[in-house]
Design an enzyme around this catalytic site. Structure first.
Site, PDB file in Angstrom:
ATOM      1  CB  ALA A 194       1.585  -0.035  -3.694  1.00  0.00           C
ATOM      2  CD  GLU A 195      -4.662  -2.800  -1.662  1.00  0.00           C
ATOM      3  OE1 GLU A 195      -5.584  -2.897  -0.843  1.00  0.00           O
ATOM      4  OE2 GLU A 195      -4.617  -1.919  -2.535  1.00  0.00           O
ATOM      5  CB  THR A 196       1.416  -6.347   0.033  1.00  0.00           C
ATOM      6  OG1 THR A 196       0.673  -7.131  -0.908  1.00  0.00           O
ATOM      7  CG2 THR A 196       1.953  -7.239   1.133  1.00  0.00           C
ATOM      8  CB  SER A 252      -2.741  -4.031   3.642  1.00  0.00           C
ATOM      9  OG  SER A 252      -3.561  -3.537   2.610  1.00  0.00           O
TER      10      SER A 252
END
Length: 137
Positions: free
Chosen positions: A62-64, A67
């Site tokens: 999710a963060e990747t 971002s």
């Protein structure tokens, strides 16, 4: 799409096999300022001791995705950093391929909020993440 967005998309694709994404086999399927889609093959290297995908993997995906999506949208106007990641785990996965799709909830001058849905091979949502990014100028 601006030239800056095109440059960011090119950079994302050129570095697909580098870092965390390369380690887990993350592959970009669609990259645009409004949506990012990736796939990740599931295997024992992503499992926790009970043989299912580790929750941290979902958070990191999710963060990747958020971002990259936020960076593409911001283009050459700056860079983004994650400041909050809230990911819920809905269904256990042991094998197959995960597909994560990131879409914007809010994109402003100083911050962005992205929703990332992660689905299994049967298109069942297995995790949902919400990632807040700070836009650094």
């Amino acid at each position: 799409m601006t030239e800056s967005n095109s440059d960011v998309i090119r950079q994302v694709r050129e570095h697909e096999d580098v870092g965390f994404g390369g380690v887990i086999g993350l592959e970009y399927r669609d990259v645009s300022p409004d949506r990012v889609v990736v796939t990740v093959p599931v295997g024992p290297h992503l499992h926790q001791p009970h043989g299912i995908v580790h929750g941290g993997v979902y958070c990191a995906i999710a963060e990747t995705v958020a971002s990259v999506a936020g960076s593409v949208w911001l283009g050459g106007e700056g860079r983004v950093v994650g400041v909050n990641n809230s990911t819920d785990f809905l269904r256990a996965v042991t094998e197959g391929t995960l597909t994560a799709t990131g879409t914007p909830v809010h994109r402003g001058r100083s911050q962005q909020l992205w929703r990332v849905e992660i689905a299994d091979d049967q298109d069942r949502v297995v995790a949902v993440g919400q990632v807040r990014l700070a836009n650094l100028q």
